[in-house]
Design an enzyme around this catalytic site. Structure first.
Site, PDB file in Angstrom:
ATOM      1  CG  ASP A 133      73.199-109.245  82.069  1.00  0.00           C
ATOM      2  OD1 ASP A 133      73.571-108.660  83.103  1.00  0.00           O
ATOM      3  OD2 ASP A 133      73.217-110.469  81.937  1.00  0.00           O
ATOM      4  CG  HIS A 204      69.655-107.853  89.991  1.00  0.00           C
ATOM      5  ND1 HIS A 204      70.083-108.899  90.782  1.00  0.00           N
ATOM      6  CD2 HIS A 204      70.492-107.852  88.908  1.00  0.00           C
ATOM      7  CE1 HIS A 204      71.113-109.503  90.207  1.00  0.00           C
ATOM      8  NE2 HIS A 204      71.387-108.883  89.078  1.00  0.00           N
TER       9      HIS A 204
HETATM   10  C1  HEM Z   1      68.032-114.009  86.323  1.00  0.00           C
HETATM   11  C2  HEM Z   1      69.302-113.757  86.591  1.00  0.00           C
HETATM   12  C3  HEM Z   1      69.908-112.405  86.416  1.00  0.00           C
HETATM   13  C4  HEM Z   1      69.542-111.402  85.570  1.00  0.00           C
HETATM   14  C5  HEM Z   1      68.408-111.396  84.531  1.00  0.00           C
HETATM   15  C6  HEM Z   1      70.436-110.304  85.800  1.00  0.00           C
HETATM   16  C7  HEM Z   1      70.361-109.084  85.150  1.00  0.00           C
HETATM   17  C8  HEM Z   1      71.090-107.965  85.493  1.00  0.00           C
HETATM   18  C9  HEM Z   1      70.902-106.659  84.949  1.00  0.00           C
HETATM   19  C10 HEM Z   1      69.859-106.298  83.897  1.00  0.00           C
HETATM   20  C11 HEM Z   1      71.798-105.820  85.542  1.00  0.00           C
HETATM   21  C12 HEM Z   1      71.955-104.296  85.296  1.00  0.00           C
HETATM   22  C13 HEM Z   1      72.969-103.916  84.267  1.00  0.00           C
HETATM   23  C14 HEM Z   1      74.387-104.355  84.571  1.00  0.00           C
HETATM   24  O1  HEM Z   1      75.132-103.680  85.294  1.00  0.00           O
HETATM   25  O2  HEM Z   1      74.730-105.433  84.096  1.00  0.00           O
HETATM   26  C15 HEM Z   1      72.575-106.614  86.446  1.00  0.00           C
HETATM   27  C16 HEM Z   1      73.590-106.160  87.239  1.00  0.00           C
HETATM   28  C17 HEM Z   1      74.375-106.939  88.034  1.00  0.00           C
HETATM   29  N1  HEM Z   1      74.178-108.267  88.336  1.00  0.00           N
HETATM   30 FE1  HEM Z   1      72.725-109.447  87.612  1.00  0.00          FE
HETATM   31  N2  HEM Z   1      71.324-110.652  86.781  1.00  0.00           N
HETATM   32  C18 HEM Z   1      71.026-111.925  87.187  1.00  0.00           C
HETATM   33  C19 HEM Z   1      71.680-112.664  88.157  1.00  0.00           C
HETATM   34  C20 HEM Z   1      72.785-112.231  88.843  1.00  0.00           C
HETATM   35  C21 HEM Z   1      73.531-113.025  89.788  1.00  0.00           C
HETATM   36  C22 HEM Z   1      73.210-114.466  90.170  1.00  0.00           C
HETATM   37  C23 HEM Z   1      74.554-112.248  90.231  1.00  0.00           C
HETATM   38  C24 HEM Z   1      75.641-112.580  91.223  1.00  0.00           C
HETATM   39  C25 HEM Z   1      75.494-113.474  92.198  1.00  0.00           C
HETATM   40  C26 HEM Z   1      74.462-110.972  89.558  1.00  0.00           C
HETATM   41  C27 HEM Z   1      75.348-109.949  89.702  1.00  0.00           C
HETATM   42  C28 HEM Z   1      75.195-108.690  89.142  1.00  0.00           C
HETATM   43  C29 HEM Z   1      76.119-107.597  89.352  1.00  0.00           C
HETATM   44  C30 HEM Z   1      77.422-107.643  90.131  1.00  0.00           C
HETATM   45  C31 HEM Z   1      75.596-106.484  88.681  1.00  0.00           C
HETATM   46  C32 HEM Z   1      76.173-105.077  88.632  1.00  0.00           C
HETATM   47  C33 HEM Z   1      75.784-104.346  89.897  1.00  0.00           C
HETATM   48  C34 HEM Z   1      76.458-102.982  90.000  1.00  0.00           C
HETATM   49  O3  HEM Z   1      77.623-102.922  90.445  1.00  0.00           O
HETATM   50  O4  HEM Z   1      75.803-101.999  89.607  1.00  0.00           O
HETATM   51  N3  HEM Z   1      73.377-110.995  88.737  1.00  0.00           N
HETATM   52  N4  HEM Z   1      72.118-107.913  86.418  1.00  0.00           N
END
Ligand code: HEM
Length: 294
Positions: A133, A204
């Site tokens: 993450d 996601h």
């Molecule tokens: C259960 C809740 C969540 C989990 C387990 C989770 C997990 C992850 C994971 C594993 C990634 C891929 C690696 C990374 O780039 O960090 C990611 C990307 C991302 N997440 Fe989440 N996330 C969650 C909730 C959210 C929420 C609520 C938001 C915003 C409203 C969010 C925004 C983002 C963004 C902006 C990225 C990067 C996307 C990109 O530009 O490639 N995430 N998240």
């Protein structure tokens, strides 16, 4: 130059504790503000003031809006505002316990504890699903401009807005799925963290791809896993120079506009949600000069 609170830009620590407070009946606003200032401990705390507390002190911070709530298509996103949010950060869980006890005592008669959640770093910074993450987090100057108000002529220079959501995972369900399906939910491969070109639209990282928004929606995410005896999940914490990027992402995740819900909702759901204003720092103290009594 207006300085941000140190913990915003630092990497996540080994241990965290998150505290939310409401305002006690009959608390004197200036006494609350004095106590909050005394609780700031450079890298060991990040402190955010909620709209209710700022209003209680007779002030207003432009850009601090009400956290959005959604309820449709099987997706519930709650708003659970609080007057004050404190993120305690450290390498030693015992130190965090003592710091949180001292803070609780200092707020006696001023603020009422609402909740307290402990969190921890998993491996190099993974969610409990196993996936890394923070991979696409901005770094250096890009992190600064995503997370902070940098315009020195702005009275909010050095401030940040934080969005916080406690997500509750159903890991039994997630881990029962074939590996390829888990990868498709996230949009990355667990084995090497590579992004999947052919991931479904609901993946996601496709829903939240920061460059795909207009304007681009960059956030500085500082989330950490949490767990108690029964449950576990992710304490999602994201800093922005405004709440707009977070709000655009959250709206797209819910599928409110295009009907495609983020597959993350298949195994996790938010049980809290709030925004806070993280004031800047001057002379190593929280600068609360924009708040009456500060
Ligand atoms: C259960 C809740 C969540 C989990 C387990 C989770 C997990 C992850 C994971 C594993 C990634 C891929 C690696 C990374 O780039 O960090 C990611 C990307 C991302 N997440 Fe989440 N996330 C969650 C909730 C959210 C929420 C609520 C938001 C915003 C409203 C969010 C925004 C983002 C963004 C902006 C990225 C990067 C996307 C990109 O530009 O490639 N995430 N998240």
């Amino acid at each position: 130059m207006a300085e941000p609170q140190q913990g915003i830009l630092e990497d996540i620590p080994s241990h965290s504790r998150y505290l939310n407070f409401g305002i006690s009946a009959a608390a004197e606003p200036s006494a609350v503000i004095t106590a909050i200032k005394e609780c700031y401990q450079s890298a060991a705390t990040v402190i955010g003031l909620g709209d209710s507390l700022i209003g209680y002190c007779g002030s207003q911070i432009d850009g601090l809006t009400t956290f959005p709530s959604y309820s449709h298509g099987g997706v519930d996103v709650p708003a659970t505002p609080s007057a004050l949010w404190i993120w305690l950060r450290g390498e030693d869980r015992g130190e965090l316990l003592h710091l949180s006890r001292a803070i609780m005592h200092r707020f006696d008669g001023l603020l009422e504890p609402i909740d307290c959640v402990d969190a921890f770093r998993y491996k190099e910074g993974r969610d409990l699903s196993g996936y890394e993450d923070g991979t696409e987090n901005p770094h250096g100057d890009e992190a600064v401009s995503a997370a902070l108000i940098t315009d020195e002529s702005d009275e909010l220079a050095g401030s940040s807005f934080v969005a916080v959501q406690q997500w509750l995972h159903d890991l039994d369900y997630f881990k029962s799925l074939p590996q390829a399906e888990q990868d498709n939910i996230i949009g990355r491969r667990l084995s090497d963290n590579e992004e999947l070109d052919d991931a479904p639209e609901s993946a996601h990282v496709k829903r939240t791809a920061q460059e795909s928004f207009d304007p681009e929606a960059f956030l500085l995410r500082r989330s950490m896993p949490w767990a108690d005896i029964d449950d576990c999940g992710l304490m999602f914490v994201a800093f922005g120079h405004s709440v707009a990027a977070f709000e655009a992402q959250l709206e797209r995740m819910t599928g409110a506009k295009d009907g495609t819900t983020d597959a993350m909702f298949r195994f996790s759901r938010p049980i809290t949600g709030n925004y806070h204003w993280c004031p800047p720092v001057a002379n190593e103290q929280l600068d609360l000069s924009l708040i009456q009594g500060g």
